[in-house]
Design a protein around this motif. Structure first.
Motif, PDB file in Angstrom:
ATOM      1  N   VAL A 257       0.764  -0.856  -0.119  1.00 44.77           N
ATOM      2  CA  VAL A 257       0.174   0.260  -0.014  1.00 44.77           C
ATOM      3  C   VAL A 257       1.261   1.101   0.016  1.00 44.77           C
ATOM      4  N   ALA A 258       1.662   0.806   1.175  1.00 49.19           N
ATOM      5  CA  ALA A 258       2.963   2.529   0.492  1.00 49.19           C
ATOM      6  C   ALA A 258       2.975   2.790  -0.527  1.00 49.19           C
ATOM      7  N   ALA A 259       3.997   1.632  -0.922  1.00 46.12           N
ATOM      8  CA  ALA A 259       4.736   1.903  -2.316  1.00 46.12           C
ATOM      9  C   ALA A 259       3.619   1.824  -3.474  1.00 46.12           C
ATOM     10  N   ILE A 260       2.608   1.376  -3.220  1.00 48.73           N
ATOM     11  CA  ILE A 260       1.903   2.156  -4.030  1.00 48.73           C
ATOM     12  C   ILE A 260       1.384   3.614  -4.044  1.00 48.73           C
ATOM     13  N   ALA A 261       1.056   4.516  -2.690  1.00 46.21           N
ATOM     14  CA  ALA A 261       0.868   5.698  -2.650  1.00 46.21           C
ATOM     15  C   ALA A 261       1.881   6.904  -2.672  1.00 46.21           C
ATOM     16  N   ALA A 262       3.434   6.440  -2.157  1.00 46.72           N
ATOM     17  CA  ALA A 262       4.491   6.699  -2.727  1.00 46.72           C
ATOM     18  C   ALA A 262       4.816   7.051  -4.224  1.00 46.72           C
ATOM     19  N   SER A 263       3.857   5.909  -4.973  1.00 48.98           N
ATOM     20  CA  SER A 263       4.547   6.518  -6.685  1.00 48.98           C
ATOM     21  C   SER A 263       3.272   6.928  -7.163  1.00 48.98           C
ATOM     22  N   VAL A 264       2.057   6.637  -6.538  1.00 43.44           N
ATOM     23  CA  VAL A 264       0.655   7.805  -7.009  1.00 43.44           C
ATOM     24  C   VAL A 264       1.365   9.037  -6.896  1.00 43.44           C
ATOM     25  N   ARG A 265       2.085   9.225  -4.769  1.00 37.85           N
ATOM     26  CA  ARG A 265       2.284  10.677  -5.000  1.00 37.85           C
ATOM     27  C   ARG A 265       3.341  11.166  -5.562  1.00 37.85           C
ATOM     28  N   LYS A 266       4.546  10.839  -5.921  1.00 37.52           N
ATOM     29  CA  LYS A 266       5.449  10.861  -6.987  1.00 37.52           C
ATOM     30  C   LYS A 266       4.397  11.291  -8.530  1.00 37.52           C
ATOM     31  N   ARG A 267       3.669  10.861  -8.255  1.00 38.02           N
ATOM     32  CA  ARG A 267       3.427  10.981 -10.108  1.00 38.02           C
ATOM     33  C   ARG A 267       2.272  12.005 -10.337  1.00 38.02           C
ATOM     34  N   VAL A 268       2.112  12.808  -8.559  1.00 38.27           N
ATOM     35  CA  VAL A 268       0.957  13.730  -8.653  1.00 38.27           C
ATOM     36  C   VAL A 268       2.231  14.829  -8.425  1.00 38.27           C
ATOM     37  N   VAL A 269       3.031  14.957  -7.771  1.00 38.98           N
ATOM     38  CA  VAL A 269       3.882  16.202  -8.023  1.00 38.98           C
ATOM     39  C   VAL A 269       4.904  16.088  -8.875  1.00 38.98           C
TER      40      VAL A 269
END
Lengths: 270, 253
Positions: A257-269
């Protein structure tokens, strides 16, 4: 809550909570110096200690503490000398530990299910005597890590620089090794020797996906470790599976879950 | 008083003699460069000076005290040769630099206002004040090198020992580095650094010790670039010889 109606569950939950806090506090320093698998090695060695305890009819937790501390110090000495064959030496130590334990436990007339309890954790196995040892040792580990936090960070960051700063590098390294050994034995009843390392490493790996600082990672991992440890134990009660398995599967789910959240955050940023 | 006084130092590592009868003295306030080809023993020499390599033979005093009895470690700052800050767990620039104070702190004392000021000052010296809260791993190689130097500066050392601080560092970072070292030197600090290319540091260096095959080849004023090497805009390139002689018919390449 029927789960709290049983004495053994109450003891198990207290143990899981403390172990959940303590394991990542050591694990952070192991991950920091890229020694994530050290906990595994010590777990294997501790198994011989358990066998010794069963054979001598004394507390297996106590003999496991002694043997795993010896093993951890040996591993640290091999690491410090850093010979080319260092990793083979470690491997030999790991196999020896596991093999020794399996033979000693069988010699003592132990059953396969008792064996499984040590390797993968067992809900019913935390006696009140064990609980006292677990509580004391986890608190000692946590307190030690907090007291030496600054020095340990400096040593794990750069050993050479720590030397030139006049820090007692060998003592601090042994502190981490002994702390890891104690944590392994403390966690043995709930997560089991083969999975204890996961509780040291997975919460750290999870939190560092989302955190920026060392302190944030350390405290976050301890908190997450406690949640996963207790959550996994509850899960194991209702699903009737070994607690080691449920704790680790729950932790790995958290990592995902954290890995998915981190990659989503990266894309949003971006 | 001398900061480092190494006399007839011999260092053996892994069965090989890396330094042979090396004598080097660094006085307070000096800015010394250790030069030499790859494998000449530069890194071994500076590691020996800060006590990381044992002496097989010879003597070493640090601030007048034999190394074995030396305890005033906060007077030394050391920047090892590293490609990045390293470590498997994220850490902020501020955390890494603050760890340079560790040797000065007693265990139960909290980080004081003085400590915070020293860290802020070190960050300012290397031009990274605005990055204190950022994870180190997000910085460029040159910036990470500056973090390592700031960590050493945060300990407010009297002598700074640096191993190839300019290797692989962009021009901006080299200028910042030269500024920080010049600042330390102007305030009476001593600097010993290993370098391959002096770049913007050239003007700061007061003395150069040139090593060759583990021995001191020369020790004196820094070598001045001559002829067109000294010309502005000269690009220092050493073309390497072809590995194969050109073939007669130009066919076998």
């Amino acid at each position: 809550m029927t789960i709290l109606a049983f004495d053994f569950m109450r003891r198990g939950l207290i143990a899981a909570l403390l172990v959940g806090f303590a394991a990542p506090s050591i694990g952070t320093f192991l991950v920091q110096r890229r020694l994530s698998l050290t906990g595994d090695g010590i777990g294997h060695v501790a198994f011989t200690g358990v066998g010794l305890g069963v054979l001598l009819r004394t507390s297996p937790v106590l003999t496991a503490v002694v043997v795993s501390i010896l093993g951890a110090v040996l591993i640290e000495v091999v690491r410090e000398r850093a010979q080319a064959s260092g990793d083979v030496a470690l491997a030999l130590l790991f196999y020896g530990g596991l093999a020794g334990g399996s033979i000693l436990i069988k010699l003592a007339g132990g059953t396969n299910s008792a064996l499984g309890g040590y390797l993968f954790g067992s809900l019913s196995s935390v006696s009140s005597g064990d609980l006292a040892v677990i509580v004391t040792l986890s608190l000692v580990v946590l307190a030690t890590m907090l007291v030496f936090l600054r020095e340990l960070f400096a040593v794990c960051q750069d050993e050479d620089v720590a030397h030139v700063s006049g820090l007692p590098v060998r003592f601090l390294n042994l502190l981490v090794a002994v702390g890891a050994a104690v944590t392994v034995t403390v966690a043995m009843r709930t997560v089991g020797l083969l999975l204890v390392s996961a509780l040291m490493v997975v919460p750290v790996a999870t939190v560092q996906l989302l955190s920026r600082s060392f302190r944030g990672t350390l405290y976050g991992a301890c908190l997450l470790g406690a949640v996963m440890s207790v959550g996994g134990l509850v899960l194991s009660y209702y699903a009737d599976v070994p607690p080691g398995g449920s704790i680790v599967v729950l932790s790995l789910t958290g990592f995902l879950v954290a890995a998915i959240a981190a990659s989503v955050r990266k894309r949003v940023v971006r | 008083m001398s900061v480092f006084d190494l006399q007839h130092g011999t260092v053996v590592l892994g069965g090989r003699r890396i330094l042979e009868e090396v004598s080097v003295t660094v006085d307070e306030g000096e800015f010394v460069a250790i030069l030499g080809a790859n494998g000449s023993g530069k890194t071994t020499l500076v590691r020996t000076l800060v006590g990381l390599n044992p002496l097989e033979a010879g003597t070493l005093t640090v601030f007048g005290t034999p190394l074995a009895r030396f305890r005033e470690w906060p007077r030394l700052g050391y920047v090892p040769q590293r490609l990045s800050v390293g470590g498997g767990v994220p850490a902020t620039v501020g955390e890494v630099v603050a760890s340079g104070r560790t040797g000065r702190l007693s265990r139960f004392r909290r980080f004081s206002r003085d400590d915070r000021a020293a860290v802020a000052h070190a960050l300012e010296d290397v031009g990274l004040s605005d990055r204190a809260g950022d994870p180190v791993a997000t910085l460029s190689g040159g910036q990470q090198q500056r973090v390592l130097i700031a960590r050493a500066l945060a300990g407010e050392p009297e002598v700074l020992v640096l191993d190839e601080p300019t290797a692989g560092v962009d021009a901006d970072s080299q200028d910042t580095l030269a500024g920080a070292l010049g600042h330390l030197s102007n305030n009476g600090g001593s600097v010993v650094l290993v370098a391959h290319e002096l770049g913007p540091l050239a003007g700061l260096i007061g003395r150069a010790v040139v090593l060759s095959h583990g021995q001191v080849q020369s020790d004196g004023p820094p070598p001045q670039p001559e002829g067109h090497h000294a010309a502005p805009g000269h690009v220092h390139v050493h073309p390497h010889a072809d590995e194969q002689p050109p073939s007669t018919f130009g066919l076998d390449r």
